[in-house]
Design a protein around this motif. Structure first.
Motif, PDB file in Angstrom:
ATOM      1  N   LEU A 243       0.825  -1.205   0.000  1.00 15.18           N
ATOM      2  CA  LEU A 243       0.000   0.000   0.000  1.00 15.18           C
ATOM      3  C   LEU A 243       0.859   1.254   0.000  1.00 15.18           C
ATOM      4  O   LEU A 243       0.580   2.210  -0.739  1.00 15.18           O
TER       5      LEU A 243
ATOM      6  N   SER B 263       0.390   4.265  -3.078  1.00 22.36           N
ATOM      7  CA  SER B 263      -0.572   5.278  -2.643  1.00 22.36           C
ATOM      8  C   SER B 263       0.120   6.541  -2.159  1.00 22.36           C
ATOM      9  O   SER B 263       1.310   6.547  -1.822  1.00 22.36           O
TER      10      SER B 263
ATOM     11  N   ARG C 228      -4.094   7.236   1.816  1.00 23.81           N
ATOM     12  CA  ARG C 228      -4.113   6.309   2.948  1.00 23.81           C
ATOM     13  C   ARG C 228      -4.993   6.844   4.070  1.00 23.81           C
ATOM     14  O   ARG C 228      -5.693   6.069   4.744  1.00 23.81           O
TER      15      ARG C 228
ATOM     16  N   ASP D 262      -7.451  -1.150   0.573  1.00 24.81           N
ATOM     17  CA  ASP D 262      -6.130  -1.059  -0.049  1.00 24.81           C
ATOM     18  C   ASP D 262      -6.107  -1.762  -1.405  1.00 24.81           C
ATOM     19  O   ASP D 262      -5.583  -1.243  -2.384  1.00 24.81           O
TER      20      ASP D 262
END
Length: 249
Positions: A117, A121, A126, A142
């Motif tokens: 993740l 990202s 997040r 995710d």
């Protein structure tokens, strides 16, 4: 299932498992001649799904060879995308007069491995996922973000003809339930890099909107921007204000 995310102008073929016939074209066989069996089966089923979708548009069967970035080579006048995950294959196509591009992605509905993740990202994404996770913990947020960014790339690359890094698009999700009670919604895409005319002309606007669904153990995402009509004129897509580090190449 992918059919639920796409406009009626798109022809979709999706299967659980593999399609064993008809055989690949010789040119396609050469692409996977040295591949392991799993890869050969994925490739073959994807191409067979694609030919079924193309047939629904009235187009004859023909080889679909990968391009320089592994993207499928669609017939002239057609946009399309393919995806696969464990036990599921999908191919979607449409006429270029209806859609500027097409992106679909399928993933198993499981959390990403540790560390992935952070690699795919932005910090604000997040934060958004954490907020959604508190109210809808059953959704693998995710994995959904990863899938949506894959769909974004499949729309971007055929038009822009250059890579787009995970950090170069900012996604925001909405959430609801469909009539069957499955989690679904939309995602807004903000592009964080200067956009070439090849992309901004057909698509226009400062962002894109996709759709997502989590059901039957799958995460599905789709992005299907409409083609510009003659006389519309291009509208430049401006960066949304965040500096980004571009990938080499």
């Amino acid at each position: 299932m992918m059919r639920r995310l796409l406009p009626d102008t798109v022809e979709v073929t999706e299967v659980r498992g593999e399609l064993t016939a008809p055989p690949l074209f010789a040119e396609e066989e050469a692409v996977v001649a040295r591949a392991v069996d799993k890869r050969r089966r994925e490739f073959a089923t994807g191409r067979r799904c694609a030919r079924l979708s193309l047939a629904a548009l009235g187009l004859p069967a023909q080889p679909l060879l990968p391009g320089p970035q592994g993207e499928p080579g669609w017939p002239a006048g057609v946009v399309g995308a393919m995806s696969h995950c464990e036990g599921y294959r999908v191919a979607a196509v449409a006429r270029a007069t209806d859609l500027a591009a097409l992106g679909v992605d399928a993933e198993t509905a499981a959390r990403l491995p540790d560390g992935v993740l952070e690699a795919v990202s932005l910090p604000e994404e997040r934060d958004d996922l954490a907020r959604h996770g508190r109210t809808a913990p059953e959704v693998p947020w995710d994995r959904l973000l990863f899938s949506a960014k894959e769909s974004v790339y499949k729309v971007w690359f055929p038009l822009a003809r250059r890579p787009l890094g995970f950090e170069e698009a900012r996604l925001r999700f909405t959430r609801e339930r469909d009539v069957a009670g499955a989690a679904c919604g939309t995602f807004q895409v903000g592009l964080l890099v200067p956009v070439p005319p090849e992309f901004s002309g057909p698509v226009g606007g400062a962002g894109l909107t996709g759709r997502w669904l989590v059901d039957e153990g799958l995460v599905l995402t789709a992005l299907a921007p409409a083609a510009r009509r003659s006389g519309d004129g291009p509208r430049p897509v401006e960066p949304t204000g965040r500096a980004a580090v571009r990938h080499p190449g």
